[in-house]
Design a protein around this motif. Structure first.
Motif, PDB file in Angstrom:
ATOM      1  N   PRO A 129       0.808  -1.228   0.000  1.00 23.56           N
ATOM      2  CA  PRO A 129       0.000   0.000   0.000  1.00 23.56           C
ATOM      3  C   PRO A 129       0.840   1.276   0.000  1.00 23.56           C
ATOM      4  CG  PRO A 129      -0.830  -1.581   1.609  1.00 23.56           C
ATOM      5  CD  PRO A 129       0.505  -2.070   1.165  1.00 23.56           C
ATOM      6  N   ALA A 130       2.120   1.139   0.366  1.00 16.83           N
ATOM      7  CA  ALA A 130       3.000   2.307   0.430  1.00 16.83           C
ATOM      8  C   ALA A 130       3.731   2.561  -0.881  1.00 16.83           C
ATOM      9  CB  ALA A 130       4.008   2.129   1.566  1.00 16.83           C
ATOM     10  N   ARG A 131       3.266   1.938  -1.972  1.00 14.24           N
ATOM     11  CA  ARG A 131       3.951   2.107  -3.263  1.00 14.24           C
ATOM     12  C   ARG A 131       4.129   3.564  -3.686  1.00 14.24           C
ATOM     13  NH1 ARG A 131       1.311  -2.927  -4.959  1.00 14.24           N
ATOM     14  NH2 ARG A 131       2.948  -4.494  -5.206  1.00 14.24           N
ATOM     15  N   PRO A 132       3.203   4.465  -3.344  1.00 11.68           N
ATOM     16  CA  PRO A 132       3.413   5.869  -3.731  1.00 11.68           C
ATOM     17  C   PRO A 132       4.694   6.485  -3.176  1.00 11.68           C
ATOM     18  CG  PRO A 132       1.106   5.507  -3.199  1.00 11.68           C
ATOM     19  CD  PRO A 132       1.840   4.257  -2.810  1.00 11.68           C
ATOM     20  N   VAL A 133       5.245   5.913  -2.100  1.00  9.01           N
ATOM     21  CA  VAL A 133       6.484   6.473  -1.536  1.00  9.01           C
ATOM     22  C   VAL A 133       7.672   5.526  -1.718  1.00  9.01           C
ATOM     23  CG1 VAL A 133       5.252   7.874   0.154  1.00  9.01           C
ATOM     24  CG2 VAL A 133       6.003   5.571   0.790  1.00  9.01           C
ATOM     25  N   HIS A 134       7.485   4.443  -2.471  1.00 10.60           N
ATOM     26  CA  HIS A 134       8.579   3.491  -2.655  1.00 10.60           C
ATOM     27  C   HIS A 134       9.790   4.128  -3.339  1.00 10.60           C
ATOM     28  CE1 HIS A 134       6.424  -0.665  -2.183  1.00 10.60           C
ATOM     29  NE2 HIS A 134       6.396   0.074  -1.088  1.00 10.60           N
ATOM     30  N   ALA A 135       9.566   4.937  -4.336  1.00  9.40           N
ATOM     31  CA  ALA A 135      10.694   5.536  -5.055  1.00  9.40           C
ATOM     32  C   ALA A 135      11.507   6.423  -4.123  1.00  9.40           C
ATOM     33  CB  ALA A 135      10.198   6.334  -6.260  1.00  9.40           C
ATOM     34  N   ALA A 136      10.823   7.231  -3.334  1.00 11.91           N
ATOM     35  CA  ALA A 136      11.521   8.111  -2.396  1.00 11.91           C
ATOM     36  C   ALA A 136      12.233   7.304  -1.317  1.00 11.91           C
ATOM     37  CB  ALA A 136      10.531   9.079  -1.759  1.00 11.91           C
ATOM     38  N   ALA A 137      11.587   6.236  -0.832  1.00 12.80           N
ATOM     39  CA  ALA A 137      12.196   5.396   0.191  1.00 12.80           C
ATOM     40  C   ALA A 137      13.433   4.691  -0.346  1.00 12.80           C
ATOM     41  CB  ALA A 137      11.183   4.370   0.700  1.00 12.80           C
ATOM     42  N   ARG A 138      13.344   4.228  -1.583  1.00 18.43           N
ATOM     43  CA  ARG A 138      14.489   3.539  -2.192  1.00 18.43           C
ATOM     44  C   ARG A 138      15.659   4.506  -2.392  1.00 18.43           C
ATOM     45  NH1 ARG A 138      11.885   1.610  -5.875  1.00 18.43           N
ATOM     46  NH2 ARG A 138      11.451  -0.446  -4.979  1.00 18.43           N
ATOM     47  N   ALA A 139      15.365   5.721  -2.830  1.00 22.31           N
ATOM     48  CA  ALA A 139      16.421   6.712  -3.049  1.00 22.31           C
ATOM     49  C   ALA A 139      17.112   7.078  -1.740  1.00 22.31           C
ATOM     50  CB  ALA A 139      15.844   7.957  -3.708  1.00 22.31           C
ATOM     51  N   LEU A 140      16.332   7.269  -0.681  1.00 20.87           N
ATOM     52  CA  LEU A 140      16.918   7.619   0.609  1.00 20.87           C
ATOM     53  C   LEU A 140      17.685   6.444   1.188  1.00 20.87           C
ATOM     54  CD1 LEU A 140      17.342   9.621   2.854  1.00 20.87           C
ATOM     55  CD2 LEU A 140      15.078   9.034   3.780  1.00 20.87           C
ATOM     56  N   ARG A 141      17.164   5.248   1.001  1.00 17.81           N
ATOM     57  CA  ARG A 141      17.885   4.065   1.470  1.00 17.81           C
ATOM     58  C   ARG A 141      19.240   3.951   0.778  1.00 17.81           C
ATOM     59  NH1 ARG A 141      16.130  -1.994  -0.067  1.00 17.81           N
ATOM     60  NH2 ARG A 141      16.809  -1.121  -2.050  1.00 17.81           N
ATOM     61  N   ASP A 142      19.277   4.180  -0.531  1.00 19.30           N
ATOM     62  CA  ASP A 142      20.539   4.104  -1.270  1.00 19.30           C
ATOM     63  C   ASP A 142      21.507   5.196  -0.815  1.00 19.30           C
ATOM     64  OD1 ASP A 142      19.467   1.997  -2.657  1.00 19.30           O
ATOM     65  OD2 ASP A 142      19.041   3.134  -4.489  1.00 19.30           O
ATOM     66  N   GLU A 143      20.960   6.365  -0.499  1.00 20.53           N
ATOM     67  CA  GLU A 143      21.803   7.466  -0.024  1.00 20.53           C
ATOM     68  C   GLU A 143      22.453   7.118   1.316  1.00 20.53           C
ATOM     69  OE1 GLU A 143      21.233  12.030   1.678  1.00 20.53           O
ATOM     70  OE2 GLU A 143      19.734  11.220   0.282  1.00 20.53           O
ATOM     71  N   ILE A 144      21.655   6.567   2.219  1.00 17.23           N
ATOM     72  CA  ILE A 144      22.181   6.201   3.538  1.00 17.23           C
ATOM     73  C   ILE A 144      23.159   5.037   3.427  1.00 17.23           C
ATOM     74  CG2 ILE A 144      21.560   5.313   5.818  1.00 17.23           C
ATOM     75  CD1 ILE A 144      18.930   6.850   5.571  1.00 17.23           C
ATOM     76  N   GLU A 145      22.840   4.064   2.578  1.00 18.27           N
ATOM     77  CA  GLU A 145      23.747   2.934   2.374  1.00 18.27           C
ATOM     78  C   GLU A 145      25.102   3.413   1.883  1.00 18.27           C
ATOM     79  OE1 GLU A 145      25.458  -0.799   2.088  1.00 18.27           O
ATOM     80  OE2 GLU A 145      23.645  -0.179   3.148  1.00 18.27           O
ATOM     81  N   ALA A 146      25.108   4.397   0.986  1.00 15.44           N
ATOM     82  CA  ALA A 146      26.372   4.937   0.472  1.00 15.44           C
ATOM     83  C   ALA A 146      27.187   5.565   1.594  1.00 15.44           C
ATOM     84  CB  ALA A 146      26.095   5.961  -0.626  1.00 15.44           C
ATOM     85  N   VAL A 147      26.499   6.222   2.531  1.00 11.10           N
ATOM     86  CA  VAL A 147      27.205   6.822   3.667  1.00 11.10           C
ATOM     87  C   VAL A 147      27.853   5.744   4.528  1.00 11.10           C
ATOM     88  CG1 VAL A 147      26.925   8.135   5.807  1.00 11.10           C
ATOM     89  CG2 VAL A 147      25.717   8.858   3.746  1.00 11.10           C
ATOM     90  N   THR A 148      27.165   4.627   4.729  1.00 10.63           N
ATOM     91  CA  THR A 148      27.706   3.561   5.583  1.00 10.63           C
ATOM     92  C   THR A 148      28.958   2.919   5.004  1.00 10.63           C
ATOM     93  OG1 THR A 148      26.415   1.724   4.613  1.00 10.63           O
ATOM     94  CG2 THR A 148      25.367   3.023   6.361  1.00 10.63           C
ATOM     95  N   LEU A 149      29.217   3.147   3.716  1.00 10.30           N
ATOM     96  CA  LEU A 149      30.394   2.563   3.072  1.00 10.30           C
ATOM     97  C   LEU A 149      31.584   3.510   3.064  1.00 10.30           C
ATOM     98  CD1 LEU A 149      28.611   0.898   0.010  1.00 10.30           C
ATOM     99  CD2 LEU A 149      29.372  -0.212   2.127  1.00 10.30           C
ATOM    100  N   ARG A 150      31.410   4.704   3.618  1.00 12.60           N
ATOM    101  CA  ARG A 150      32.496   5.682   3.664  1.00 12.60           C
ATOM    102  C   ARG A 150      33.436   5.395   4.831  1.00 12.60           C
ATOM    103  NH1 ARG A 150      31.155  10.252   0.786  1.00 12.60           N
ATOM    104  NH2 ARG A 150      33.381  10.734   0.927  1.00 12.60           N
ATOM    105  N   ASP A 151      34.550   6.154   4.902  1.00  9.11           N
ATOM    106  CA  ASP A 151      35.529   5.909   5.965  1.00  9.11           C
ATOM    107  C   ASP A 151      35.042   6.479   7.297  1.00  9.11           C
ATOM    108  OD1 ASP A 151      36.093   8.680   6.066  1.00  9.11           O
ATOM    109  OD2 ASP A 151      37.671   8.474   4.559  1.00  9.11           O
ATOM    110  N   ALA A 152      35.799   6.206   8.351  1.00  5.16           N
ATOM    111  CA  ALA A 152      35.386   6.564   9.697  1.00  5.16           C
ATOM    112  C   ALA A 152      35.173   8.061   9.868  1.00  5.16           C
ATOM    113  CB  ALA A 152      36.426   6.070  10.711  1.00  5.16           C
ATOM    114  N   GLU A 153      36.051   8.870   9.283  1.00  6.53           N
ATOM    115  CA  GLU A 153      35.925  10.315   9.463  1.00  6.53           C
ATOM    116  C   GLU A 153      34.633  10.847   8.842  1.00  6.53           C
ATOM    117  OE1 GLU A 153      37.849  11.975  11.453  1.00  6.53           O
ATOM    118  OE2 GLU A 153      38.885  10.079  11.797  1.00  6.53           O
ATOM    119  N   VAL A 154      34.290  10.345   7.662  1.00  5.75           N
ATOM    120  CA  VAL A 154      33.047  10.776   7.015  1.00  5.75           C
ATOM    121  C   VAL A 154      31.847  10.348   7.846  1.00  5.75           C
ATOM    122  CG1 VAL A 154      31.566  10.487   4.997  1.00  5.75           C
ATOM    123  CG2 VAL A 154      34.030  10.799   4.698  1.00  5.75           C
ATOM    124  N   LEU A 155      31.893   9.132   8.342  1.00  4.31           N
ATOM    125  CA  LEU A 155      30.786   8.624   9.153  1.00  4.31           C
ATOM    126  C   LEU A 155      30.589   9.472  10.405  1.00  4.31           C
ATOM    127  CD1 LEU A 155      31.470   4.816   8.779  1.00  4.31           C
ATOM    128  CD2 LEU A 155      29.291   5.924   8.273  1.00  4.31           C
TER     129      LEU A 155
END
Length: 279
Positions: A129-155
């Protein structure tokens, strides 16, 4: 939608968001502080290894934590942050091997917050039922995932509060969309309510908004909690015996670990029945 199972999106893969202690350097047993209480038998400051930690990064009393006065350990979940910090951020160098890797004690609590956000956003993607926000949720999830792969100082320089705020807005919209399928008049708004010790046995809470509600020691036995939003609800010692939590929204494993239940309690897909519950 007439039932939580009739309108479900394919369950997203949450493997990376599950704790894998075999790939972690026992960060929760070292980085985090705890105080002598009903949850922990002793005091321990942040950065000091727990006295029960063995040289192989395993807990010496893992199979008897509750009986030994450490029930708090049994309800903690890092959402996979431990192995991410150990194996990715610090490339498999343990704090025992490399003193410089003790920075992981600072990174771990932040990574845990980021992984929790990833878990919630992934949950949104499993809500049809939340499909209207799936695109936004996926984009934010990918953004946060990218942050988790950065080095300690960036984190360590990441504005987690801002990411949490943006995530919260998406979760609220997803919850509203999902609970729109509850029967009219049954979606009670009890967000943040003080329901400490409340007698809610067999209560009709189908589609209720229970975000942040204090449900400590509440009697929810036999309650209908289908499609109820339980994000941040405090379920410590709440009795969920025979309750129907099918399709409940944003319920986490740690919340279940803190509650009481039995073999008749119906759980959402992907969550496990705690070992200490009655059969």
């Amino acid at each position: 939608m007439t039932d939580a199972h009739q309108d479900a999106a394919p369950a997203p893969d949450t493997t990376a968001l599950r704790a894998d202690c075999g790939d972690c350097f026992a960060l929760c047993c070292v980085a985090l502080p705890f105080s002598a209480s009903a949850d922990f038998a002793v005091d321990k400051p942040a950065g000091r290894p727990c006295g029960n930690l063995r040289d192989d990064f395993r807990c010496g009393i893992h199979t008897r934590l509750r009986d030994s006065g450490f029930p708090g350990c049994t309800v903690y979940d890092c959402f996979g942050a431990g192995q991410k910090v150990s194996q990715v951020t610090f490339g498999g160098r343990s704090w025992r091997q490399d003193p410089g890797s003790r920075r992981m004690f600072d990174v771990f609590p932040m990574m845990r917050q980021l992984h929790e956000l990833l878990w919630y956003l992934t949950a949104v993607l499993g809500m049809a039922p939340a499909r209207p926000v799936h695109a936004a949720a996926r984009a934010l999830r990918d953004e946060i995932e990218a942050v988790t792969l950065r080095d300690a100082e960036v984190l360590l320089g990441t504005d987690v509060a801002a990411l949490r705020g943006r995530t919260g807005e998406l979760l609220l919209r997803a919850s509203e969309l999902a609970r729109a399928g509850a029967k009219p008049g049954r979606g009670r708004k009890r967000r943040g309510a003080d329901l400490l010790g409340a007698g809610l046995a067999r209560a009709d809470l189908h589609g209720a908004d229970l975000r942040g509600a204090c449900l400590i020691a509440a009697d929810l036995s036999g309650a209908d909690l289908r499609l109820a939003d339980l994000l941040g609800a405090d379920l410590r010692d709440a009795d969920l015996s025979g309750a129907d939590l099918t399709g409940s929204i944003f319920l986490t494993q740690p919340q279940l670990q803190q509650a009481k239940g039995d073999g008749a309690t119906r759980l959402p897909s992907g969550l496990l029945r705690p070992a200490h519950w009655r059969t």
